[in-house]
Design a protein around this motif. Structure first.
Motif, short mmCIF file in Angstrom:
data_model
loop_
_atom_site.label_atom_id
_atom_site.label_comp_id
_atom_site.label_asym_id
_atom_site.label_seq_id
_atom_site.Cartn_x
_atom_site.Cartn_y
_atom_site.Cartn_z
N ILE A 125 0.99 -0.96 0.34
CA ILE A 125 -0.19 0.07 -0.26
C ILE A 125 1.33 1.18 -0.24
O ILE A 125 1.99 1.46 1.36
N LYS A 126 0.88 1.74 -1.10
CA LYS A 126 1.82 3.17 -1.10
C LYS A 126 0.99 4.57 0.21
O LYS A 126 0.06 4.64 -0.42
N ARG A 127 2.36 5.39 0.05
CA ARG A 127 1.38 6.60 0.73
C ARG A 127 1.00 7.46 0.65
O ARG A 127 1.25 8.47 0.91
N THR A 128 0.80 7.09 -0.29
CA THR A 128 -0.80 8.86 -0.93
C THR A 128 -1.82 8.49 -1.19
O THR A 128 -2.36 7.64 -1.00
N MET A 129 -1.99 9.38 -2.20
CA MET A 129 -3.61 9.90 -1.09
C MET A 129 -4.50 8.69 -1.48
O MET A 129 -3.75 8.28 -3.00
N TRP A 130 -5.58 8.56 -1.49
CA TRP A 130 -6.17 7.04 -1.78
C TRP A 130 -6.50 7.95 -3.11
O TRP A 130 -6.79 6.69 -4.04
N VAL A 151 -6.15 -6.71 -5.98
CA VAL A 151 -7.53 -7.90 -5.73
C VAL A 151 -5.98 -7.68 -3.63
O VAL A 151 -6.66 -8.04 -3.11
N ARG A 152 -4.83 -8.35 -3.99
CA ARG A 152 -4.16 -8.82 -2.93
C ARG A 152 -3.87 -6.90 -1.50
O ARG A 152 -4.41 -7.22 -1.18
N ASP A 153 -4.00 -6.12 -2.76
CA ASP A 153 -3.48 -4.69 -1.78
C ASP A 153 -4.57 -4.49 -1.47
O ASP A 153 -5.09 -3.66 0.07
N LEU A 154 -5.88 -4.54 -1.91
CA LEU A 154 -7.19 -4.34 -1.61
C LEU A 154 -8.12 -4.98 -0.06
O LEU A 154 -9.15 -4.67 0.09
N HIS A 155 -7.54 -6.82 0.22
CA HIS A 155 -7.83 -7.06 0.32
C HIS A 155 -8.22 -6.63 2.06
O HIS A 155 -7.19 -6.61 2.46
N TYR A 176 -12.22 -3.23 -4.87
CA TYR A 176 -11.89 -4.39 -4.16
C TYR A 176 -12.54 -5.26 -5.05
O TYR A 176 -12.21 -6.00 -6.58
N GLU A 177 -14.06 -5.45 -5.38
CA GLU A 177 -14.78 -5.86 -6.31
C GLU A 177 -14.70 -6.60 -6.94
O GLU A 177 -15.15 -7.65 -7.64
N ALA A 178 -14.22 -5.07 -7.70
CA ALA A 178 -14.31 -4.86 -9.29
C ALA A 178 -13.20 -6.47 -9.90
O ALA A 178 -13.17 -6.80 -10.79
N ALA A 179 -11.71 -5.66 -9.63
CA ALA A 179 -11.05 -6.53 -9.85
C ALA A 179 -11.14 -8.17 -9.46
O ALA A 179 -10.57 -9.04 -9.98
N LEU A 180 -11.97 -8.29 -8.00
CA LEU A 180 -11.55 -10.01 -7.32
C LEU A 180 -12.96 -10.15 -9.05
O LEU A 180 -12.68 -11.51 -8.98
N GLY A 181 -13.63 -9.71 -8.68
CA GLY A 181 -14.60 -9.99 -10.06
C GLY A 181 -14.03 -10.27 -11.67
O GLY A 181 -14.70 -11.46 -12.04
N ARG A 182 -13.17 -9.42 -11.65
CA ARG A 182 -12.42 -9.10 -13.04
C ARG A 182 -11.32 -10.60 -13.36
O ARG A 182 -11.31 -11.85 -14.24
N GLN A 238 -13.39 -1.78 5.26
CA GLN A 238 -13.18 -0.47 3.98
C GLN A 238 -13.66 0.91 3.44
O GLN A 238 -15.02 0.75 4.15
N SER A 239 -13.41 1.46 2.80
CA SER A 239 -14.06 2.74 2.40
C SER A 239 -14.84 2.47 1.69
O SER A 239 -15.11 1.13 1.13
N TYR A 240 -16.23 3.12 1.45
CA TYR A 240 -17.11 2.11 -0.43
C TYR A 240 -16.03 2.43 -1.21
O TYR A 240 -16.30 1.65 -2.40
#
Length: 167
Positions: free
Chosen positions: A87-92, A115-119, A135-141, A127-129
């Protein structure tokens, strides 16, 4: 499967990955006359999105359209899933743009990184919305390509990916 002709790398019934939309199936090869020019098109159906896309056959590869991942690429994606989240320490907002770009690249390993970074495991903060959406978009893909490669349904693929993440 239908045979590929010399001038078409993909055939009807082939499953393909289109970078911005994920896994689709070529349902037809059609010819359309557009501005007096005869154009051959792949007609691609994306079941999950209930969408049909027409891609000129001569632009398919330059658009990033590709075959399903090989088992070696799948293995690399699973290895990536098991890695340590970066997780980079940059702005979301900047991270979110990077994640979206990785998802839309169509590259399986890049999608696995998202997926790994947002799991989040159950003992981690919520998690925020927008994190959850990405995360769900990446997991689904990832799940749809895994399902197509291994000929299982998407639910089974998600279960398998989540088990990998929890391991």
């Amino acid at each position: 499967m239908a045979s590929k002709s010399d001038n078409h790398p993909f055939a009807v019934d082939d499953y393909i990955v289109y970078p911005k939309h994920g896994v689709g199936r070529i349902i037809e090869l059609e010819t359309q006359d557009i501005a007096g020019i005869s154009l051959e098109l792949y007609v691609i159906r994306f079941e999950k999105e209930r969408m049909t896309l027409r891609v000129p056959t001569n632009k398919a590869e330059s658009s990033g359209m590709r075959r399903l991942s090989s088992s070696a690429t799948l293995k690399e994606a699973f290895t990536t899933l098991k890695g340590k989240a970066r997780i980079k320490r940059t702005m979301w907002s900047r991270r979110a743009q990077e994640y979206e770009a990785k998802i839309n690249s169509g590259d399986l390993v890049s999608i696995a990184e998202v997926v790994r970074d947002l799991h989040r495991s159950s003992d981690q903060p919520e998690q925020s919305y927008s994190e959850r959406q990405i995360y769900e978009a990446a997991l689904g893909r990832l799940a749809r390509e895994l399902a197509a490669v291994e000929e299982i349904d998407e639910e089974a693929a998600i279960v398998r990916l989540e088990a990998e993440l929890a391991a």
